[in-house]
Design a protein around this motif. Structure first.
Motif, mmCIF file in Angstrom:
data_model
loop_
_atom_site.group_PDB
_atom_site.id
_atom_site.type_symbol
_atom_site.label_atom_id
_atom_site.label_comp_id
_atom_site.label_asym_id
_atom_site.label_seq_id
_atom_site.Cartn_x
_atom_site.Cartn_y
_atom_site.Cartn_z
ATOM 1 N N VAL A 176 0.828 -1.202 0.000
ATOM 2 C CA VAL A 176 0.000 0.000 0.000
ATOM 3 C C VAL A 176 0.865 1.255 0.000
ATOM 4 N N ALA A 177 2.009 1.204 0.678
ATOM 5 C CA ALA A 177 2.889 2.372 0.716
ATOM 6 C C ALA A 177 3.445 2.690 -0.674
ATOM 7 N N VAL A 178 3.759 1.662 -1.444
ATOM 8 C CA VAL A 178 4.329 1.866 -2.781
ATOM 9 C C VAL A 178 3.243 2.018 -3.834
ATOM 10 N N MET A 179 2.125 1.261 -3.658
ATOM 11 C CA MET A 179 1.025 1.292 -4.626
ATOM 12 C C MET A 179 -0.273 1.579 -3.875
ATOM 13 N N ALA A 194 -4.622 -11.496 0.400
ATOM 14 C CA ALA A 194 -4.895 -11.269 -1.012
ATOM 15 C C ALA A 194 -4.717 -9.788 -1.294
ATOM 16 N N ALA A 195 -3.930 -9.469 -2.304
ATOM 17 C CA ALA A 195 -3.703 -8.083 -2.708
ATOM 18 C C ALA A 195 -4.104 -7.940 -4.166
ATOM 19 N N THR A 196 -5.050 -7.048 -4.441
ATOM 20 C CA THR A 196 -5.549 -6.815 -5.801
ATOM 21 C C THR A 196 -5.216 -5.396 -6.213
ATOM 22 N N MET A 197 -4.773 -5.231 -7.461
ATOM 23 C CA MET A 197 -4.370 -3.915 -7.946
ATOM 24 C C MET A 197 -4.469 -3.872 -9.464
ATOM 25 N N PRO A 198 -4.532 -2.671 -10.046
ATOM 26 C CA PRO A 198 -4.536 -2.576 -11.505
ATOM 27 C C PRO A 198 -3.159 -2.905 -12.075
ATOM 28 N N GLY A 206 11.668 -2.693 -2.825
ATOM 29 C CA GLY A 206 11.353 -2.961 -1.429
ATOM 30 C C GLY A 206 10.189 -3.923 -1.259
ATOM 31 N N VAL A 207 9.221 -3.859 -2.167
ATOM 32 C CA VAL A 207 8.080 -4.774 -2.113
ATOM 33 C C VAL A 207 8.546 -6.204 -2.349
ATOM 34 N N TRP A 208 9.396 -6.400 -3.361
ATOM 35 C CA TRP A 208 9.854 -7.764 -3.666
ATOM 36 C C TRP A 208 10.684 -8.318 -2.510
ATOM 37 N N HIS A 209 11.524 -7.485 -1.914
ATOM 38 C CA HIS A 209 12.329 -7.960 -0.784
ATOM 39 C C HIS A 209 11.451 -8.299 0.414
#
Length: 229
Positions: free
Chosen positions: A87-90, A105-109, A134-137
């Motif tokens: 959420v911080a990045v997207m 569960a995370a949903t995004m465009p 940072g998200v991938w790490h």
């Protein structure tokens, strides 16, 4: 006629005796198992494995033992960190960590993750937007096996096909994400990437916790419809 009636009563008496005998055996067995239960001690990890097996076989929800509850609480901590980072990045990401413990569960465009450009001579080039390392790490940290509890978390990434199973763009996007997650350090055994029937501009990250040392399969979340690799 009297003889027939007498015979009928005799048969009825015999059937009634069989029924009484059946009930007697049933109650004796019931008392025996109650006695066994009262004298037994439960091993939490084996109990958790049996509970999960029953849930998977019959589609019911049973109370989990202390070992599973503690492990899933640790999973929720990890997944909560993933959700906050996403959420911080997207900011347009929608996070759902409700329902069963140890799931997210995370949903995004798709526009939150991918850039698409035309290749020379035709075709499409799909790349992952920068600034999301940072998200991938954080995801790598989440799926790292927990030595204390044996907890592992599986990651599934799904791209909507827009109702067109033959569309190539979702396949390219799924492939780009698979390469990105693998390069970041997500183990291949903990990662599944695919295309699902759904909106073309939507992607989902799904996380499931499992306890391999206790013999528990992954905790299920709502399955995706008609996924394909």
């Amino acid at each position: 006629m009297a003889g027939l009636m007498s015979g009928g009563r005799k048969i009825a008496q015999e059937e009634g005796g069989v029924f009484v005998l059946y009930l007697s055996v049933f109650f004796l067995l019931l008392a025996f198992f109650i006695l066994l239960t009262s004298l037994s001690t439960f091993e939490n990890r084996k109990f958790d494995a049996v509970v999960q097996a029953v849930q998977d076989a019959f589609g019911v929800t049973l109370t989990q033992g202390p070992a599973a509850q503690a492990a899933l609480a640790r999973a929720d901590e990890r997944l909560g960190a993933v959700g906050r980072r996403l959420v911080a990045v997207m900011p347009d990401a929608v996070i759902d960590q409700g329902g069963k413990g140890g799931t997210l569960a995370a949903t995004m465009p798709t526009s939150s993750l991918f850039a698409t450009t035309a290749a020379e001579g035709g075709g499409t080039i799909v790349t992952i937007l920068p600034g999301r390392e940072g998200v991938w790490h954080q995801m790598v940290e989440a799926v790292r096996p927990d030595e204390e509890t044996g907890l592992e978390i599986d990651l599934e990434f799904l791209v909507g096909d827009g109702g067109n199973p033959g569309a190539s763009l979702p396949v390219f996007q799924a492939g780009a994400m698979a390469r990105t997650l693998a390069a970041a350090g997500v183990p291949l055994r903990a990662m599944t990437v695919g295309v699902e029937k759904g909106r073309a501009d939507t992607v989902r990250f799904l996380f499931r916790a499992r306890l391999p040392r206790a013999g528990l399969p992954a905790v299920p979340v709502t399955p995706a419809a008609e996924t394909r690799p």
